[in-house]
Design an enzyme around this catalytic site. Sequence first.
Site, PDB file in Angstrom:
ATOM      1  N   ARG A  16      16.859  12.676   1.164  1.00  0.00           N
ATOM      2  CA  ARG A  16      16.400  13.803   2.091  1.00  0.00           C
ATOM      3  C   ARG A  16      17.455  14.784   2.845  1.00  0.00           C
ATOM      4  O   ARG A  16      18.252  14.302   2.167  1.00  0.00           O
ATOM      5  CB  ARG A  16      15.455  12.884   2.681  1.00  0.00           C
ATOM      6  N   ARG A  48      -3.929  10.179   2.340  1.00  0.00           N
ATOM      7  CA  ARG A  48      -5.069  10.292   2.745  1.00  0.00           C
ATOM      8  C   ARG A  48      -5.958  11.210   2.875  1.00  0.00           C
ATOM      9  O   ARG A  48      -5.629  12.118   1.863  1.00  0.00           O
ATOM     10  CB  ARG A  48      -4.632  11.325   4.076  1.00  0.00           C
ATOM     11  N   TYR A  98      12.632  -5.244   9.418  1.00  0.00           N
ATOM     12  CA  TYR A  98      12.601  -3.066  10.113  1.00  0.00           C
ATOM     13  C   TYR A  98      11.311  -3.561  11.066  1.00  0.00           C
ATOM     14  O   TYR A  98      11.168  -3.608  11.736  1.00  0.00           O
ATOM     15  CB  TYR A  98      12.096  -2.668   9.068  1.00  0.00           C
ATOM     16  N   GLU A 140      20.551  12.522   2.498  1.00  0.00           N
ATOM     17  CA  GLU A 140      21.154  10.832   2.319  1.00  0.00           C
ATOM     18  C   GLU A 140      21.210  10.545   1.795  1.00  0.00           C
ATOM     19  O   GLU A 140      19.714  11.005   0.654  1.00  0.00           O
ATOM     20  CB  GLU A 140      18.916  11.051   3.604  1.00  0.00           C
ATOM     21  N   ASP A 188      11.057  -0.564  14.264  1.00  0.00           N
ATOM     22  CA  ASP A 188      10.334   1.257  14.998  1.00  0.00           C
ATOM     23  C   ASP A 188      11.229   0.790  16.671  1.00  0.00           C
ATOM     24  O   ASP A 188      10.759  -0.183  17.158  1.00  0.00           O
ATOM     25  CB  ASP A 188       9.856   2.637  15.081  1.00  0.00           C
ATOM     26  N   ARG A 230       0.520  -1.029   0.078  1.00  0.00           N
ATOM     27  CA  ARG A 230      -0.137   0.453  -0.226  1.00  0.00           C
ATOM     28  C   ARG A 230       0.846   1.275   0.362  1.00  0.00           C
ATOM     29  O   ARG A 230       1.633   1.013   0.240  1.00  0.00           O
ATOM     30  CB  ARG A 230      -1.031   0.063   1.134  1.00  0.00           C
ATOM     31  N   ARG A 249      19.684  -2.591   2.403  1.00  0.00           N
ATOM     32  CA  ARG A 249      19.943  -1.522   2.055  1.00  0.00           C
ATOM     33  C   ARG A 249      20.228   0.130   2.802  1.00  0.00           C
ATOM     34  O   ARG A 249      20.435  -1.214   4.485  1.00  0.00           O
ATOM     35  CB  ARG A 249      18.262  -0.627   1.711  1.00  0.00           C
TER      36      ARG A 249
HETATM   37  P1  FDA Z   1      20.101  -0.953  16.923  1.00  0.00           P
HETATM   38  O1  FDA Z   1      20.840  -1.929  15.484  1.00  0.00           O
HETATM   39  O2  FDA Z   1      20.404   0.075  16.923  1.00  0.00           O
HETATM   40  O3  FDA Z   1      21.724  -1.939  17.475  1.00  0.00           O
HETATM   41  C1  FDA Z   1      22.516  -2.951  17.675  1.00  0.00           C
HETATM   42  C2  FDA Z   1      23.384  -2.653  18.321  1.00  0.00           C
HETATM   43  O4  FDA Z   1      24.745  -3.834  18.004  1.00  0.00           O
HETATM   44  C3  FDA Z   1      24.340  -1.617  17.258  1.00  0.00           C
HETATM   45  O5  FDA Z   1      25.142  -0.991  18.653  1.00  0.00           O
HETATM   46  C4  FDA Z   1      25.638  -2.240  16.959  1.00  0.00           C
HETATM   47  O6  FDA Z   1      26.470  -1.602  16.605  1.00  0.00           O
HETATM   48  C5  FDA Z   1      26.054  -3.766  17.690  1.00  0.00           C
HETATM   49  N1  FDA Z   1      26.386  -4.638  17.389  1.00  0.00           N
HETATM   50  C6  FDA Z   1      26.454  -5.475  16.158  1.00  0.00           C
HETATM   51  N2  FDA Z   1      26.646  -6.536  15.768  1.00  0.00           N
HETATM   52  C7  FDA Z   1      27.845  -6.472  16.551  1.00  0.00           C
HETATM   53  C8  FDA Z   1      28.659  -7.585  17.647  1.00  0.00           C
HETATM   54  N3  FDA Z   1      28.463  -8.364  16.700  1.00  0.00           N
HETATM   55  N4  FDA Z   1      29.415  -7.728  18.502  1.00  0.00           N
HETATM   56  C9  FDA Z   1      28.619  -6.659  19.462  1.00  0.00           C
HETATM   57  N5  FDA Z   1      28.087  -5.578  19.250  1.00  0.00           N
HETATM   58  C10 FDA Z   1      27.162  -5.418  17.938  1.00  0.00           C
HETATM   59  N6  FDA Z   1      12.565   4.695  14.721  1.00  0.00           N
HETATM   60  C11 FDA Z   1      11.878   5.290  15.127  1.00  0.00           C
HETATM   61  O7  FDA Z   1      10.600   4.169  16.409  1.00  0.00           O
HETATM   62  N7  FDA Z   1      11.750   6.006  14.896  1.00  0.00           N
HETATM   63  C12 FDA Z   1      12.324   6.632  13.823  1.00  0.00           C
HETATM   64  O8  FDA Z   1      12.220   7.884  13.390  1.00  0.00           O
HETATM   65  C13 FDA Z   1      13.532   5.787  13.219  1.00  0.00           C
HETATM   66  N8  FDA Z   1      15.032   6.205  12.114  1.00  0.00           N
HETATM   67  C14 FDA Z   1      14.884   5.641  11.630  1.00  0.00           C
HETATM   68  C15 FDA Z   1      15.333   5.903  10.776  1.00  0.00           C
HETATM   69  C16 FDA Z   1      16.716   5.474   9.813  1.00  0.00           C
HETATM   70  C17 FDA Z   1      17.593   5.595   9.325  1.00  0.00           C
HETATM   71  C18 FDA Z   1      17.470   4.388  10.668  1.00  0.00           C
HETATM   72  C19 FDA Z   1      17.963   2.901   9.410  1.00  0.00           C
HETATM   73  C20 FDA Z   1      15.615   3.099  11.724  1.00  0.00           C
HETATM   74  C21 FDA Z   1      14.470   4.357  12.181  1.00  0.00           C
HETATM   75  N9  FDA Z   1      14.146   3.929  13.199  1.00  0.00           N
HETATM   76  C22 FDA Z   1      13.338   5.072  14.208  1.00  0.00           C
HETATM   77  C23 FDA Z   1      14.221   2.629  14.012  1.00  0.00           C
HETATM   78  C24 FDA Z   1      15.532   2.442  14.935  1.00  0.00           C
HETATM   79  O9  FDA Z   1      16.300   2.493  14.909  1.00  0.00           O
HETATM   80  C25 FDA Z   1      15.093   0.514  15.422  1.00  0.00           C
HETATM   81  O10 FDA Z   1      13.948   0.618  15.743  1.00  0.00           O
HETATM   82  C26 FDA Z   1      16.117   0.583  16.423  1.00  0.00           C
HETATM   83  O11 FDA Z   1      17.901   1.171  16.039  1.00  0.00           O
HETATM   84  C27 FDA Z   1      16.592  -0.982  17.606  1.00  0.00           C
HETATM   85  O12 FDA Z   1      17.282  -0.757  17.640  1.00  0.00           O
HETATM   86  P2  FDA Z   1      17.867  -2.439  17.996  1.00  0.00           P
HETATM   87  O13 FDA Z   1      18.425  -2.793  19.722  1.00  0.00           O
HETATM   88  O14 FDA Z   1      17.175  -3.623  17.438  1.00  0.00           O
HETATM   89  O15 FDA Z   1      19.468  -2.492  17.312  1.00  0.00           O
END
Ligand code: FDA
Length: 374
Positions: free
Chosen positions: A275, A172, A346, A298, A348, A168, A244
Amino acid sequence: MVAGAGLFGLTVAERCARDLGLRVLVVERRDHIGGNAYSEVEPSTGIEVHRYGAHLFHTSNERVWEYVNQFTAFTDYRHRVFTIAGDRVYPMPINLATICAYFGRAMSPGEARALIAAQAGEVAHPANLEEKAISLVGRPLYEAFIRGYTAKQWQTDPRELPAEIITRLPMRYTFDDSYFADRYQGLPVGGYTAWLERMADHPLIEVRLGTDFAELGAAGNVPVVYTGPLDGYFGRAEGALGWRTLDFEFEVLAQGDFQGTSVMNYADEHVPYTRVHEFRHFHPERDYPGDRTVIAREYSRFAGPGDEPYYPIGTPTDRARLARYRELARAEKDVLFGGRLGTYTYLDMHMAIASALAMYGNRIRPRFLRQARV
Ligand code: FDA
């Protein structure tokens, strides 16, 4: 042990330490905590910038809202996005204001619906992303707002992308231009890093930065919550999962306001970035300098080895590999896989926190309480 100090890992660590009184070692590959939600202050302006892309907190989940408010208060920031297409600016996602402005006349919701339905009727059986998008919003809006942006996001002509990438498109038929519909929205008053540091601030939590879980050797016989890339844990034995990535080009400009809003999309294909973020607008309540501003352009592309994985692609090959990795993960004794990288999903921020709280409540807490009784 928790591998990864993102929101998922920090939530698990915080709950284990504060609720169960367990000692927790958090290992983090980067030189800071917070995962992709991390932010830092740009030193010459004092403006808080989001190093891994704009992060806006939003949730309708009462439990998550109550949980995060233990660590930070939130501002009343409401996110709005605009897009430049041709030489005009329109609100996004596409709403009644966008439709009226684009077609150059006032329309009621019913008139706009009828117009878009007639235009969308052009394609009955979409065979690629372009046709799918036209079947949802009609050709004029597709060509103005979706074709160029999608081509830049995927570095691929939308006619060569599978229709399944979109089910989708947000649309709106009201003048509501708020980006999120959630009940609770805002930005952490003292910034993301202060919030995330407060989560890790407990005498039973030790955080080791610059430490890759893969290089630790035998983790010992402690239970592990792993939030790094799922394929990486298994040495990519079943092949790499596709992502990506994004590149951000930060710039400090000698002007007080660059674009008058926090996020401006660029719909046209000839503009190479997707952006521009202008960080001062996330915090209008702060006393930022009037003569300088920080922006980030970006760019989007497929992630190669060594790039930050941002958005899972999920091709049929990825999905087949994911199924095999999930089987391997289920067989791994004393390791739980979570977070966006550990599940190849993905999420949030509020979803990452909700799923960490669920893992803690359903898997970790019962196990340690059982152990304590034995
Ligand atoms: P996250 O990736 O944050 O943390 C994982 C950690 O593990 C990292 O610090 C990494 O370095 C570490 N790691 C990986 N492998 C490892 C290893 N082998 N040993 C040790 N450490 C390791 N959400 C939202 O609610 N509002 C928003 O506006 C946005 N905007 C947004 C923009 C963009 C560009 C992205 C990509 C994502 C968002 N998000 C978001 C999503 C948000 O970033 C996401 O929900 C969180 O990062 C999730 O947290 P995690 O802990 O799952 O992963």
